[in-house]
Design a protein around this motif. Sequence first.
Motif, mmCIF file in Angstrom:
data_model
loop_
_atom_site.group_PDB
_atom_site.id
_atom_site.type_symbol
_atom_site.label_atom_id
_atom_site.label_comp_id
_atom_site.label_asym_id
_atom_site.label_seq_id
_atom_site.Cartn_x
_atom_site.Cartn_y
_atom_site.Cartn_z
ATOM 1 N N SER A 77 5.631 8.429 -5.863
ATOM 2 C CA SER A 77 5.513 7.892 -4.623
ATOM 3 C C SER A 77 6.772 7.468 -3.870
ATOM 4 O O SER A 77 7.967 7.451 -4.265
ATOM 5 C CB SER A 77 4.803 6.714 -4.908
ATOM 6 O OG SER A 77 5.456 5.644 -5.481
ATOM 7 N N LEU A 78 6.733 7.826 -2.428
ATOM 8 C CA LEU A 78 7.888 7.659 -1.697
ATOM 9 C C LEU A 78 7.766 6.118 -0.965
ATOM 10 O O LEU A 78 6.786 6.095 0.036
ATOM 11 C CB LEU A 78 8.016 8.569 -0.630
ATOM 12 C CG LEU A 78 8.552 9.923 -1.097
ATOM 13 C CD1 LEU A 78 8.529 11.000 0.218
ATOM 14 C CD2 LEU A 78 9.858 9.920 -1.675
ATOM 15 N N THR A 79 8.482 5.214 -1.325
ATOM 16 C CA THR A 79 8.243 3.893 -0.673
ATOM 17 C C THR A 79 9.086 3.822 0.781
ATOM 18 O O THR A 79 9.583 4.787 0.964
ATOM 19 C CB THR A 79 9.304 2.851 -1.417
ATOM 20 O OG1 THR A 79 10.745 3.157 -1.645
ATOM 21 C CG2 THR A 79 8.765 2.604 -3.035
ATOM 22 N N LEU A 80 9.022 2.812 1.494
ATOM 23 C CA LEU A 80 9.448 2.764 2.768
ATOM 24 C C LEU A 80 10.859 2.957 2.764
ATOM 25 O O LEU A 80 11.659 3.485 3.615
ATOM 26 C CB LEU A 80 9.000 1.562 3.479
ATOM 27 C CG LEU A 80 9.419 1.359 5.016
ATOM 28 C CD1 LEU A 80 8.966 2.233 5.669
ATOM 29 C CD2 LEU A 80 8.937 -0.040 5.472
ATOM 30 N N PRO A 81 11.684 2.324 1.740
ATOM 31 C CA PRO A 81 13.041 2.485 1.837
ATOM 32 C C PRO A 81 13.511 3.827 1.644
ATOM 33 O O PRO A 81 14.480 4.287 2.120
ATOM 34 C CB PRO A 81 13.708 1.242 1.004
ATOM 35 C CG PRO A 81 12.461 0.428 0.886
ATOM 36 C CD PRO A 81 11.255 1.063 0.909
ATOM 37 N N VAL A 82 12.849 4.551 0.864
ATOM 38 C CA VAL A 82 13.132 5.873 0.235
ATOM 39 C C VAL A 82 12.778 6.763 1.497
ATOM 40 O O VAL A 82 13.666 7.577 1.812
ATOM 41 C CB VAL A 82 12.327 6.234 -1.118
ATOM 42 C CG1 VAL A 82 12.503 7.774 -1.200
ATOM 43 C CG2 VAL A 82 12.967 5.504 -2.106
ATOM 44 N N THR A 83 11.620 6.420 2.163
ATOM 45 C CA THR A 83 11.282 7.361 3.338
ATOM 46 C C THR A 83 12.159 7.125 4.383
ATOM 47 O O THR A 83 12.854 8.198 5.120
ATOM 48 C CB THR A 83 9.746 7.004 3.605
ATOM 49 O OG1 THR A 83 9.078 7.438 2.627
ATOM 50 C CG2 THR A 83 9.541 8.081 4.992
ATOM 51 N N GLY A 84 12.602 6.043 4.770
ATOM 52 C CA GLY A 84 13.383 5.637 5.970
ATOM 53 C C GLY A 84 14.906 6.306 5.483
ATOM 54 O O GLY A 84 15.678 6.729 6.407
ATOM 55 N N GLY A 85 15.236 5.998 4.424
ATOM 56 C CA GLY A 85 16.530 6.529 3.950
ATOM 57 C C GLY A 85 16.909 7.995 3.928
ATOM 58 O O GLY A 85 17.916 8.410 4.444
ATOM 59 N N SER A 86 15.723 8.504 3.561
ATOM 60 C CA SER A 86 15.677 9.991 3.531
ATOM 61 C C SER A 86 15.975 10.729 4.864
ATOM 62 O O SER A 86 16.621 11.535 5.058
ATOM 63 C CB SER A 86 14.381 10.687 2.715
ATOM 64 O OG SER A 86 14.646 10.160 1.342
#
Length: 299
Positions: free
Chosen positions: A108-117
């Motif tokens: 799963s991609l969390t919000l911090p991971v998605t935004g950071g990516s």
Amino acid sequence: MLLSVAFWSSSATAIKFILPVIPVFEAVAFRFTIAATLLWLVVLAASQLRHLRALGWQPFIAGIIDPGIIAVMAYVALTMTTAVHAVVIMSTMPIFASIFGRIFLKESLTLPVTGGSLIGLAGTVVLVSDTAMGSKATLIGDALMVSAVLLICFAQLVLRRIARDRGHPLLMTALMITGGALSGYIALGMFGEAAPLAWAAEANTAVWLVFLYTGTFISAAAFFFYNFALRHIQMGRLSLYSVLQAPLGVALAAIVLGESVSTVEGAGIVLVIIGVSLPALSNFLQARGGAPTEAPPQV
């Protein structure tokens, strides 16, 4: 882990410093030869050879790819781009690893991971877009460095559990670096100079010292410290250290090589640092709260 990050942050600068004198494929092959020789001497002195059968040959096979083939790609890329671009691109590894985890492992991609990516990828695009006339960075060199990062993420996706599950970090590191040396010698045999070591007479003391530094500290010591840290530091906390690579590496490139950072490059660097920081900080906070986390290693 701080030592590993510090050594790897200096990698692009050190390699860029020696490449005008030492041919690419000799630099790769001999660097890993120095590292492997040192590691096997320590393995023998520490009586670790008896664990070879239990550990298996997977680390050697892994080493052919990472650091072997990847080092060949990175060295070639550094002949066509700057140390600043190289170190910032390499620091995006956690971002790409998160994307690979989503694609291949359905993580799963969390919000911090998605935004950071998204922020990190935007920063990478901004960085590589600044290849104006007269710049020592080229799109080809940057693209090859990005390809090396992607290969690292793929290799670690398959092989990263070896370090944590098999134990014996010293012996495992010796096997990995030996595999890397094999890749270097294969590349040297296929594409290398007709007269190896022809550069030796021209190399000054500084070149020799930096070259030895790449073999001992950047290769042998950094990989051993990392493999050791994997078994003693939570993965959420490990990912936090990756944030340091870009600022440390850029500072070293500016001080040692005199590389300047344009306004566009500076904006790209800031975006990459923010992009890497968001998921790393999130993983760290989760780890402190006791939640299980999984984060990509640094190479």
